[in-house]
Design an enzyme around this catalytic site. Structure first.
Site, PDB file in Angstrom:
ATOM      1  N   GLY A 181       0.811  -1.212   0.000  1.00  0.00           N
ATOM      2  CA  GLY A 181       0.000   0.000   0.000  1.00  0.00           C
ATOM      3  C   GLY A 181       0.843   1.259   0.000  1.00  0.00           C
ATOM      4  N   GLU A 182       0.250   2.359   0.468  1.00  0.00           N
ATOM      5  CA  GLU A 182       0.915   3.653   0.610  1.00  0.00           C
ATOM      6  C   GLU A 182       1.225   4.336  -0.732  1.00  0.00           C
ATOM      7  OE1 GLU A 182       4.344   3.542   3.167  1.00  0.00           O
ATOM      8  OE2 GLU A 182       3.387   2.217   4.615  1.00  0.00           O
ATOM      9  N   GLY A 183       0.963   3.671  -1.855  1.00  0.00           N
ATOM     10  CA  GLY A 183       1.360   4.198  -3.156  1.00  0.00           C
ATOM     11  C   GLY A 183       2.606   3.525  -3.686  1.00  0.00           C
TER      12      GLY A 183
END
Length: 386
Positions: free
Chosen positions: A349-351
């Site tokens: 996640g997080e980009g």
């Protein structure tokens, strides 16, 4: 029994502003898509040999309305928010982790901060709803757009009011406008919020009318007992607000745009998160201001799906980075007609998938702009027979 929500005057005004913005979305340029295809075919290599990357650059040309796309200035927007459903014990971690990771992002030590730097991308971290009164993160560079101290627990009450949801969407849209004004060329989507695989699973199960078990994974790591609890909580939320009723299912597919948009926003308000709502706005903003928006993992995917339900043209501005290990990921990409180029069972996640995609796009752009053409080396071009 489902019924569309009644609106306050403030909600009506915000909804009108939102509807006026989504009406600005137009299709990408098919003539520039064809120009890019011809450009690829002129390069001295086998036809279509860079596979999905060639299609991505055709899309970029169509979005920019330019044969040669400029992806020089990149930015990953990370939306941080807590989710009230965590109180039901559906996560391995508690809400304090959201604040800790947001702070680590600001300090440049989190996974996405390290990856963004390596990829040559800027990163912006937003507090959309971290459940904390800590203000130190703002002095470190986190952007304060806090709309709530975490959402409500959706098994007890709607996660957000409709006006909060609309403010999150409008924040996403205005962020894209500001980034474009600052010469950003491509935007990645990231998030951080404990419990957001529960909200994303609930939203996807409801909007796609799929069995909860088919779209719900273990998130950051759940044992079988907690996974069953997560599934049961999601089922309870969907049932509580009538999202299996025929009226709702008809409304989200209605040809009446006002009915469709209101039903989709009601779902987002009831079960969603501030991170997902703001990212939905990012995807819509990309479609309005003609910037490509890169999808990360399943949280980002669900936001992209909601943008598509609000205005189907939004999918023309989306680029898929990777295939998440969450079970609903491939289903959503099939609906959006997208094919991710990274398949590595990622769940960070997080980009992170966006940051990993950016250097690959830079390498492919080098071939697109610098590789010898058939005419340069004086040999006949390959011909298409199918």
């Amino acid at each position: 029994m489902y019924r569309l929500p009644d609106l306050t005057m403030i909600q009506s005004d915000l909804l009108l502003e939102f509807e006026n913005l989504i009406a600005l979305v137009t299709p990408v340029s098919q003539s520039h898509r064809q120009l890019a295809k011809k450009h690829w075919d002129s390069i001295a290599k086998p036809l279509d040999s860079l596979g999905e990357f060639e299609k991505i650059f055709q899309k970029l040309s169509a979005i920019y309305e330019s044969e040669i796309p400029d992806i020089s200035n990149k930015c990953i927007t990370v939306m941080c928010a807590d989710n009230g459903i965590v109180k039901e014990g559906i996560s391995q971690s508690d809400k304090d982790v959201t604040l800790a990771v947001a702070k680590s992002m600001a300090l440049g030590t989190s996974s996405i901060a390290v990856l963004s730097k390596a990829a040559g991308s800027k990163m912006m971290v937003f507090d959309m709803g971290i459940d904390s009164f800590d203000t130190e993160i703002y002095s470190l560079g986190v952007i304060n757009h806090k709309l709530m101290h975490g959402t409500n627990n959706f098994i007890k009450e709607k996660a957000m009011t409709l006006d909060i949801t609309l403010r999150a969407l409008l924040t996403g849209i205005s962020t894209v406008r500001e980034l474009k004004d600052n010469n950003t060329k491509i935007i990645g989507t990231g998030e951080m919020g404990i419990g957001n695989t529960t909200t994303s699973s609930a939203l996807s199960a409801a909007i796609l009318n799929l069995p909860v078990e088919d779209v719900t994974g273990r998130g950051a790591g759940l044992d079988n007992i907690k996974l069953k609890k997560k599934v049961d909580i999601i089922k309870g939320g969907i049932e509580k607000y009538g999202f299996r009723d025929k009226l709702f299912l008809d409304s989200i597919k209605s040809e009446d745009k006002s009915v469709r948009v209101l039903a989709v926003l009601d779902l987002l308000s009831s079960l969603g998160g501030l991170d997902i709502a703001t990212l939905t706005g990012i995807f819509i903003g990309g479609s309005i201001y003609k910037l490509p928006i890169v999808i990360d993992g399943v949280i980002s995917e669900v936001a992209a799906l909601f943008a598509y339900f609000i205005n189907p043209l939004c999918k023309e501005y989306m680029v898929a980075s990777h295939l998440s290990r969450e079970p609903v990921a491939s289903i959503i990409f099939d609906i959006l007609g997208l094919r991710p180029v990274i398949d590595a069972s990622l769940a960070l996640g997080e980009g992170s998938g966006c940051a990993m995609l950016f250097p690959l796009l830079d390498m492919v752009l080098e071939i697109y702009t610098k590789n010898a053409s058939f005419s340069d080396i004086k040999i006949e071009e390959y011909k298409r027979f199918v």
